[in-house]
Design a protein around this motif. Sequence first.
Motif, short mmCIF file in Angstrom:
data_model
loop_
_atom_site.label_atom_id
_atom_site.label_comp_id
_atom_site.label_asym_id
_atom_site.label_seq_id
_atom_site.Cartn_x
_atom_site.Cartn_y
_atom_site.Cartn_z
N ASP A 400 17.00 9.71 15.43
CA ASP A 400 17.04 11.84 15.16
C ASP A 400 15.65 11.97 15.04
O ASP A 400 15.96 14.00 14.15
CB ASP A 400 19.05 12.06 14.64
N ASP A 401 14.41 11.46 14.87
CA ASP A 401 13.37 12.50 14.86
C ASP A 401 13.59 12.53 12.60
O ASP A 401 12.73 13.35 12.59
CB ASP A 401 13.27 13.48 14.91
N THR A 402 14.39 12.17 11.88
CA THR A 402 14.46 12.71 10.61
C THR A 402 13.30 11.77 9.89
O THR A 402 12.98 10.97 9.94
CB THR A 402 15.91 12.09 9.74
N PHE A 403 12.92 12.45 8.94
CA PHE A 403 11.50 11.49 8.10
C PHE A 403 12.42 10.26 7.12
O PHE A 403 12.74 10.66 6.57
CB PHE A 403 10.82 12.93 7.51
N LEU A 404 11.85 9.45 7.46
CA LEU A 404 12.12 8.00 6.73
C LEU A 404 11.43 8.05 5.03
O LEU A 404 11.33 7.71 3.99
CB LEU A 404 12.42 7.40 7.45
N SER A 405 9.99 7.82 5.73
CA SER A 405 9.01 6.46 4.73
C SER A 405 8.07 6.77 5.13
O SER A 405 7.10 7.30 5.91
CB SER A 405 9.68 5.36 4.39
N VAL A 406 6.78 7.17 4.03
CA VAL A 406 5.42 7.08 4.27
C VAL A 406 4.95 5.24 3.93
O VAL A 406 6.19 4.67 3.24
CB VAL A 406 4.88 7.40 3.41
N PHE A 407 3.99 5.25 4.81
CA PHE A 407 4.43 3.03 5.11
C PHE A 407 2.67 3.35 4.95
O PHE A 407 1.67 3.34 6.12
CB PHE A 407 4.45 2.91 6.08
N TYR A 408 2.29 2.25 4.14
CA TYR A 408 0.79 1.76 3.51
C TYR A 408 0.40 0.69 4.44
O TYR A 408 1.58 -0.29 4.36
CB TYR A 408 0.32 2.40 2.68
N VAL A 409 -0.64 -0.23 5.11
CA VAL A 409 -0.97 -0.73 5.55
C VAL A 409 -2.28 -2.02 4.70
O VAL A 409 -2.70 -0.73 5.25
CB VAL A 409 -0.12 -1.64 6.96
N ASP A 410 -2.40 -2.35 4.09
CA ASP A 410 -4.04 -3.02 3.66
C ASP A 410 -3.41 -4.76 4.34
O ASP A 410 -3.16 -5.47 3.12
CB ASP A 410 -3.56 -3.44 1.83
N TYR A 411 -4.58 -4.34 5.17
CA TYR A 411 -3.97 -5.52 5.49
C TYR A 411 -4.57 -7.12 5.09
O TYR A 411 -5.34 -8.63 5.17
CB TYR A 411 -4.82 -5.98 6.83
N PHE A 412 -6.50 -6.85 4.60
CA PHE A 412 -7.79 -8.20 4.31
C PHE A 412 -8.23 -8.16 3.20
O PHE A 412 -7.51 -7.64 2.33
CB PHE A 412 -8.64 -7.10 5.26
N PRO A 413 -8.40 -9.77 2.33
CA PRO A 413 -8.89 -9.63 1.63
C PRO A 413 -9.80 -9.25 1.22
O PRO A 413 -11.43 -9.13 1.86
CB PRO A 413 -9.67 -11.41 1.49
N ARG A 414 -9.98 -9.10 0.15
CA ARG A 414 -11.27 -8.69 -0.69
C ARG A 414 -11.11 -9.13 -1.90
O ARG A 414 -10.31 -9.81 -2.92
CB ARG A 414 -11.06 -6.69 -0.98
N PRO A 415 -12.65 -9.13 -3.08
CA PRO A 415 -13.75 -9.36 -4.54
C PRO A 415 -12.00 -8.77 -5.28
O PRO A 415 -11.25 -9.75 -6.40
CB PRO A 415 -14.51 -9.55 -4.63
N THR A 416 -11.39 -7.80 -4.96
CA THR A 416 -10.65 -6.78 -6.16
C THR A 416 -9.09 -6.73 -5.69
O THR A 416 -8.70 -6.38 -6.54
CB THR A 416 -10.87 -5.54 -5.44
N LYS A 417 -8.57 -8.08 -4.99
CA LYS A 417 -7.65 -7.71 -4.59
C LYS A 417 -7.18 -8.82 -4.84
O LYS A 417 -7.64 -9.31 -4.35
CB LYS A 417 -7.16 -7.51 -2.89
N GLN A 418 -5.77 -9.61 -5.04
CA GLN A 418 -4.79 -11.14 -5.02
C GLN A 418 -4.62 -11.21 -4.25
O GLN A 418 -4.36 -11.30 -3.38
CB GLN A 418 -4.03 -10.58 -6.67
N GLY A 419 -4.66 -12.42 -4.05
CA GLY A 419 -4.48 -14.13 -3.25
C GLY A 419 -2.72 -13.54 -2.83
O GLY A 419 -2.31 -12.87 -3.83
N GLY A 420 -2.04 -13.60 -1.37
CA GLY A 420 -1.34 -13.48 -0.59
C GLY A 420 -0.91 -12.92 -0.23
O GLY A 420 -2.25 -12.09 0.09
N ALA A 421 0.54 -12.62 -0.07
CA ALA A 421 0.79 -10.93 0.44
C ALA A 421 2.01 -10.97 -0.20
O ALA A 421 2.79 -11.01 -0.73
CB ALA A 421 1.11 -11.57 1.67
N TRP A 422 2.25 -9.14 0.57
CA TRP A 422 3.35 -8.41 -0.94
C TRP A 422 3.63 -7.67 -0.24
O TRP A 422 2.75 -6.79 0.02
CB TRP A 422 3.27 -8.73 -2.26
N MET A 423 4.91 -6.52 -0.43
CA MET A 423 5.35 -5.79 -0.30
C MET A 423 6.00 -4.60 -1.71
O MET A 423 5.70 -5.31 -2.16
CB MET A 423 6.84 -5.75 0.43
N THR A 424 5.59 -3.74 -2.01
CA THR A 424 5.10 -2.86 -2.79
C THR A 424 5.78 -0.68 -2.76
O THR A 424 6.00 -1.04 -1.33
CB THR A 424 4.10 -2.89 -3.85
N SER A 425 6.24 -1.09 -3.40
CA SER A 425 5.93 0.64 -3.00
C SER A 425 5.25 1.83 -4.40
O SER A 425 4.83 1.18 -5.51
CB SER A 425 7.43 1.16 -3.78
#
Length: 673
Positions: A400-425
């Motif tokens: 119904d066009d009601t705003f629900l959420s902001v959604f960030y996606v971060d796809y690729f590995p970096r030395p500054t990022k831990q391994g694996g995959a996860w969801m957070t808020s």
Amino acid sequence: MINPLLKTFETKHNTPPFDLIKEEHYLPAFKELMEEGRKHFKAIVDNTDEPSFANTIEAMEEAGRQLGTVSSLFFNLNHAETNEKIQSIAREVSPLLTEYSNDIWLNESLFSKVKTVYDNKSTTKYTVEEEKLLDDTYKAFVRKGALLKGEKREEYRKITSELSRLSLEFGENLLAETNGFQLHLTNEDELEGLPEGSRSAAREVAQSQEKEGWVFTLHFPSYVPFMKYSSRRDLRKQMFMAYSTRGHNNNEHDNKEIIKKLVSLRVAKAHLLGFETHAHYVLEEHMALHPDKVNTFLQDLLDASYEIGNEDVKAVEEFAHKNGLEDPLERWDYPFYAEKLKAEKYGLDDEATRPYFRLEKVEEGVLSLASRLYGLRFEETKEISKYHNEVKVFEVYDADDTFLSVFYVDYFPRPTKQGGAWMTSFRDQYQNVRPQISIVCNFTRPTGDTPSLLTFNEVKTFLHEFGHALHGMLSNVKYQSLSGTNVYRDFVELPSQIMENWATQKEWLAEVGKHYQTGEVIPQELIQKIIDSDNYQSGYATVRQLSFGLNDMAWHSLKEPFDGDVVEFEKEAMQVTELFPEVDGTAFSTGFSHIFDGGYAAGYYGYKWAEVLDADAFDSFLENGIYDKATAEKFRKEILEKGGTQHPMTLYKNFKGKEPSIEPLLKRSGLMK
């Protein structure tokens, strides 16, 4: 200095202004917001009115909210985009936050007010959600030491502070060990068997470091293809040993002593609170309730899968010996020969499907699946600040066009990022405030003219984390502490794992599978091969997963402090699942971040537990249609929107009409005898 963390975020949807936030803002913000929080809680204690749900329980829910926002922001970055400065701040601020938390939960006057409201709950009419919040608040005080007196209180403070510090140190060590190894090759003959995508990625890593040749790392998009496709057994062993000795190198990043301290402190904490073991303490707040039930569950699955798992490994070993392997099959041989056997048996390997799974097309398919099931609409936006230029940001709207959420996606590995995959808020939903949800992955990077092409397993990972994201985005509750993924740990994987089921549905695969060069739809023959091969080596995969759960339960069923040999202990715990010869010098626990740095202590079994739920729940979609809106709407209303407002089994039975059966999982996994 104007500190943006101390102000209301005057941004679109009140999202974090990452472009304005500097590292030097965090520590002053934490300290000031902790002081502000203490004043909020003091005001609750000093209130002379009779304790009530409104002036005590709801007031506590509101207190310190900005501190929670800053904590979420900071610790999410410490996992996804860290550096030495952020890690240093984390080490300084973590004990301060633990002390702050203890000041709340060990406040006798505050607990007295909560207990008054709790003891009088029969005289007041509460909604289901209000009663759950009241019960949870009272139980949280008890579980966090409110009934302790005198020296035991001080001991509890010391233990929780040290646990916080050690957990951080474990994660930092593991990241340092993962980043600390590289396999640098300069001879093209050493690349034998590796697909072009793997070679290109390694070449780009080398070029980024101004090195000749190719650099392979222990990050999954580099490590996994190398183990599956490299014909060089000696190099596979080198990679395997580097990965399997992380945290076990007797250097400054060694995790063995940290594990000893962590499990011993968890035992001490459990005993202080009146529990036999840490597992007893944890499972009180899980669907399983008791270690005996978990151990029976794991044993039942092991009984159903071990023989099949052993046959799986023998089949690979026979194939390997027919194809030139003269020695016994070792762990570094298994992925290589298993992939070749899969190709022979089904005419399929990951590289055959990869060209059809361009990341952008898979993303489109995943988002459109949410549209078909739940009526959601995703609009990418450039108007919202992000913590790294590779992050994509979407605004999510309902039918119904009601705003629900902001959604960030971060796809690729970096030395500054831990391994694996996860969801957070960055912010959970509550009342009329909508959430800010993020998923973080380590998918295969684009290289040169080649876009990011996913393996089939990466497609399933995307669906899995997106399922968690839906749980957060669709939450529709009053109280933040009960929203989204704030549920029992062995229930939280249901919304994520059920999404993986669409990865083996012909209709959905035909929509997402488009060849990145020709645009050709993935052939039905290839789709059928994917479906047919889905249970390939499922016995082995199940036994492997059970070994992790048994390792976890062994560590957290200790009744006394531990000062033994970490490797010998884990070896004994996992022996019943062993399908390969022992490899001297390796350790699993020293890299087991889920239980030592990730909140899954005494809860790793929950992945298999939730598989029972998700297989049983997906049966409803199979019966009614995989895009059936009525089934999806019921799953949304009874599971995804409800967060932790009711007991998980109540929510599940509201959706399914009955308790879950294990048979759909055994059938789906090919383990049904």
